[in-house]
Motif scaffolding. Structure first.
Motif, PDB file in Angstrom:
ATOM      1  N   VAL A  32       0.830  -1.206   0.000  1.00 14.79           N
ATOM      2  CA  VAL A  32       0.000   0.000   0.000  1.00 14.79           C
ATOM      3  C   VAL A  32       0.860   1.250   0.000  1.00 14.79           C
ATOM      4  O   VAL A  32       0.565   2.234  -0.679  1.00 14.79           O
ATOM      5  N   VAL A  33       1.945   1.227   0.727  1.00 14.88           N
ATOM      6  CA  VAL A  33       2.790   2.406   0.849  1.00 14.88           C
ATOM      7  C   VAL A  33       3.779   2.551  -0.294  1.00 14.88           C
ATOM      8  O   VAL A  33       4.419   3.595  -0.426  1.00 14.88           O
ATOM      9  N   ASP A  34       3.924   1.516  -1.117  1.00 16.42           N
ATOM     10  CA  ASP A  34       4.846   1.595  -2.256  1.00 16.42           C
ATOM     11  C   ASP A  34       4.295   2.563  -3.292  1.00 16.42           C
ATOM     12  O   ASP A  34       3.091   2.663  -3.504  1.00 16.42           O
ATOM     13  N   GLU A  35       5.198   3.248  -3.953  1.00 18.82           N
ATOM     14  CA  GLU A  35       4.783   4.196  -4.982  1.00 18.82           C
ATOM     15  C   GLU A  35       4.962   3.569  -6.348  1.00 18.82           C
ATOM     16  O   GLU A  35       5.710   4.067  -7.194  1.00 18.82           O
ATOM     17  N   VAL A  36       4.275   2.467  -6.567  1.00 19.22           N
ATOM     18  CA  VAL A  36       4.348   1.762  -7.832  1.00 19.22           C
ATOM     19  C   VAL A  36       2.994   1.915  -8.492  1.00 19.22           C
ATOM     20  O   VAL A  36       1.960   1.969  -7.828  1.00 19.22           O
ATOM     21  N   SER A  37       2.971   1.932  -9.793  1.00 16.51           N
ATOM     22  CA  SER A  37       1.699   2.116 -10.489  1.00 16.51           C
ATOM     23  C   SER A  37       0.796   0.913 -10.244  1.00 16.51           C
ATOM     24  O   SER A  37       1.245  -0.199  -9.979  1.00 16.51           O
ATOM     25  N   ALA A  38      -0.496   1.137 -10.380  1.00 17.87           N
ATOM     26  CA  ALA A  38      -1.475   0.091 -10.088  1.00 17.87           C
ATOM     27  C   ALA A  38      -1.375  -1.058 -11.069  1.00 17.87           C
ATOM     28  O   ALA A  38      -1.587  -2.209 -10.717  1.00 17.87           O
ATOM     29  N   ALA A  39      -1.025  -0.795 -12.315  1.00 10.75           N
ATOM     30  CA  ALA A  39      -0.935  -1.855 -13.325  1.00 10.75           C
ATOM     31  C   ALA A  39       0.198  -2.814 -13.008  1.00 10.75           C
ATOM     32  O   ALA A  39       0.047  -4.031 -13.097  1.00 10.75           O
ATOM     33  N   SER A  40       1.355  -2.276 -12.629  1.00 10.70           N
ATOM     34  CA  SER A  40       2.479  -3.161 -12.336  1.00 10.70           C
ATOM     35  C   SER A  40       2.241  -3.952 -11.060  1.00 10.70           C
ATOM     36  O   SER A  40       2.665  -5.093 -10.941  1.00 10.70           O
ATOM     37  N   VAL A  41       1.547  -3.351 -10.099  1.00 15.42           N
ATOM     38  CA  VAL A  41       1.229  -4.068  -8.863  1.00 15.42           C
ATOM     39  C   VAL A  41       0.297  -5.235  -9.155  1.00 15.42           C
ATOM     40  O   VAL A  41       0.486  -6.332  -8.651  1.00 15.42           O
ATOM     41  N   SER A  42      -0.713  -4.999  -9.992  1.00 14.95           N
ATOM     42  CA  SER A  42      -1.636  -6.086 -10.309  1.00 14.95           C
ATOM     43  C   SER A  42      -0.953  -7.184 -11.102  1.00 14.95           C
ATOM     44  O   SER A  42      -1.251  -8.366 -10.916  1.00 14.95           O
ATOM     45  N   MET A  43      -0.013  -6.822 -12.003  1.00 11.93           N
ATOM     46  CA  MET A  43       0.711  -7.848 -12.757  1.00 11.93           C
ATOM     47  C   MET A  43       1.597  -8.667 -11.826  1.00 11.93           C
ATOM     48  O   MET A  43       1.685  -9.883 -11.945  1.00 11.93           O
ATOM     49  N   GLN A  44       2.270  -7.997 -10.892  1.00 11.80           N
ATOM     50  CA  GLN A  44       3.105  -8.713  -9.936  1.00 11.80           C
ATOM     51  C   GLN A  44       2.252  -9.596  -9.033  1.00 11.80           C
ATOM     52  O   GLN A  44       2.628 -10.721  -8.712  1.00 11.80           O
ATOM     53  N   THR A  45       1.087  -9.094  -8.634  1.00 16.01           N
ATOM     54  CA  THR A  45       0.203  -9.874  -7.774  1.00 16.01           C
ATOM     55  C   THR A  45      -0.309 -11.101  -8.502  1.00 16.01           C
ATOM     56  O   THR A  45      -0.322 -12.198  -7.948  1.00 16.01           O
ATOM     57  N   ASP A  46      -0.706 -10.941  -9.748  1.00 16.52           N
ATOM     58  CA  ASP A  46      -1.198 -12.082 -10.522  1.00 16.52           C
ATOM     59  C   ASP A  46      -0.117 -13.133 -10.703  1.00 16.52           C
ATOM     60  O   ASP A  46      -0.368 -14.329 -10.549  1.00 16.52           O
ATOM     61  N   SER A  47       1.095 -12.700 -11.021  1.00 14.72           N
ATOM     62  CA  SER A  47       2.169 -13.679 -11.218  1.00 14.72           C
ATOM     63  C   SER A  47       2.528 -14.363  -9.896  1.00 14.72           C
ATOM     64  O   SER A  47       2.829 -15.562  -9.876  1.00 14.72           O
ATOM     65  N   ALA A  48       2.487 -13.610  -8.806  1.00 11.74           N
ATOM     66  CA  ALA A  48       2.792 -14.216  -7.500  1.00 11.74           C
ATOM     67  C   ALA A  48       1.720 -15.237  -7.122  1.00 11.74           C
ATOM     68  O   ALA A  48       2.027 -16.311  -6.599  1.00 11.74           O
ATOM     69  N   ILE A  49       0.466 -14.912  -7.395  1.00  6.69           N
ATOM     70  CA  ILE A  49      -0.620 -15.848  -7.084  1.00  6.69           C
ATOM     71  C   ILE A  49      -0.492 -17.112  -7.915  1.00  6.69           C
ATOM     72  O   ILE A  49      -0.637 -18.230  -7.406  1.00  6.69           O
ATOM     73  N   LEU A  50      -0.209 -16.965  -9.207  1.00  5.60           N
ATOM     74  CA  LEU A  50      -0.042 -18.146 -10.065  1.00  5.60           C
ATOM     75  C   LEU A  50       1.144 -18.992  -9.614  1.00  5.60           C
ATOM     76  O   LEU A  50       1.077 -20.229  -9.640  1.00  5.60           O
ATOM     77  N   SER A  51       2.216 -18.339  -9.184  1.00  7.57           N
ATOM     78  CA  SER A  51       3.375 -19.096  -8.686  1.00  7.57           C
ATOM     79  C   SER A  51       3.021 -19.871  -7.419  1.00  7.57           C
ATOM     80  O   SER A  51       3.394 -21.036  -7.262  1.00  7.57           O
ATOM     81  N   GLN A  52       2.279 -19.237  -6.524  1.00  7.70           N
ATOM     82  CA  GLN A  52       1.909 -19.917  -5.287  1.00  7.70           C
ATOM     83  C   GLN A  52       0.926 -21.057  -5.538  1.00  7.70           C
ATOM     84  O   GLN A  52       0.970 -22.079  -4.849  1.00  7.70           O
ATOM     85  N   ILE A  53       0.057 -20.895  -6.518  1.00  9.44           N
ATOM     86  CA  ILE A  53      -0.860 -21.993  -6.869  1.00  9.44           C
ATOM     87  C   ILE A  53      -0.082 -23.175  -7.416  1.00  9.44           C
ATOM     88  O   ILE A  53      -0.359 -24.331  -7.078  1.00  9.44           O
ATOM     89  N   GLU A  54       0.914 -22.919  -8.251  1.00 11.06           N
ATOM     90  CA  GLU A  54       1.743 -24.003  -8.783  1.00 11.06           C
ATOM     91  C   GLU A  54       2.523 -24.699  -7.670  1.00 11.06           C
ATOM     92  O   GLU A  54       2.723 -25.902  -7.702  1.00 11.06           O
TER      93      GLU A  54
END
Length: 128
Positions: free
Chosen positions: A79-101
């Motif tokens: 929340v406190v990171d100053e990263v754009s929302a698009a890159s955060v969602s892409m990182q979140t999606d990839s992290a979720i897919l990695s954890q599912i695998e």
């Protein structure tokens, strides 16, 4: 020819259609006598159903079902990171897919089984 008006097996004949009144339409005595004649059949069917139900419960092994849910939310930590929302969602999606695998990984499951010695644990292999 109307066979319903002929007395069969000592039954009372049905009244003719033009002589039916509201009081004579439902004959309670006749209904009770019909129920008394069929009481044995109903009792036998109920007993057979009860026997089959108890037999089924005695012979069927118990079945257990477990479900689980995993909540993965990387957005709360960033929340406190100053990263754009698009890159955060892409990182979140990839992290979720990695954890599912990781959760689906057979090799990881084998490591857990070996480390916890679950292949030697009778409570794990043969649950009650």
């Amino acid at each position: 020819m109307n066979y319903a008006n002929f007395p069969l097996d000592k039954r009372k004949p049905l009244p003719s259609s033009d002589a039916v009144t509201a009081e004579d339409f439902i004959d309670v005595e006749r209904l009770l006598s019909m129920a008394a004649r069929q009481a044995k059949v109903v009792a036998v069917c109920a007993a057979i159903g009860l026997f089959l139900g108890v037999l089924y419960l005695q012979t069927t092994p118990p079945t257990y079902m477990a479900t689980s849910r995993v909540l993965i939310d990387e957005g709360l930590n960033k929340v406190v990171d100053e990263v754009s929302a698009a890159s955060v969602s892409m990182q979140t999606d990839s992290a979720i897919l990695s954890q599912i695998e990781i959760l689906h990984s057979a090799r990881l499951a084998a490591v857990v089984v070996d480390k916890q010695k679950l292949d030697q644990n009778d409570a794990f292999l043969y649950p009650p």
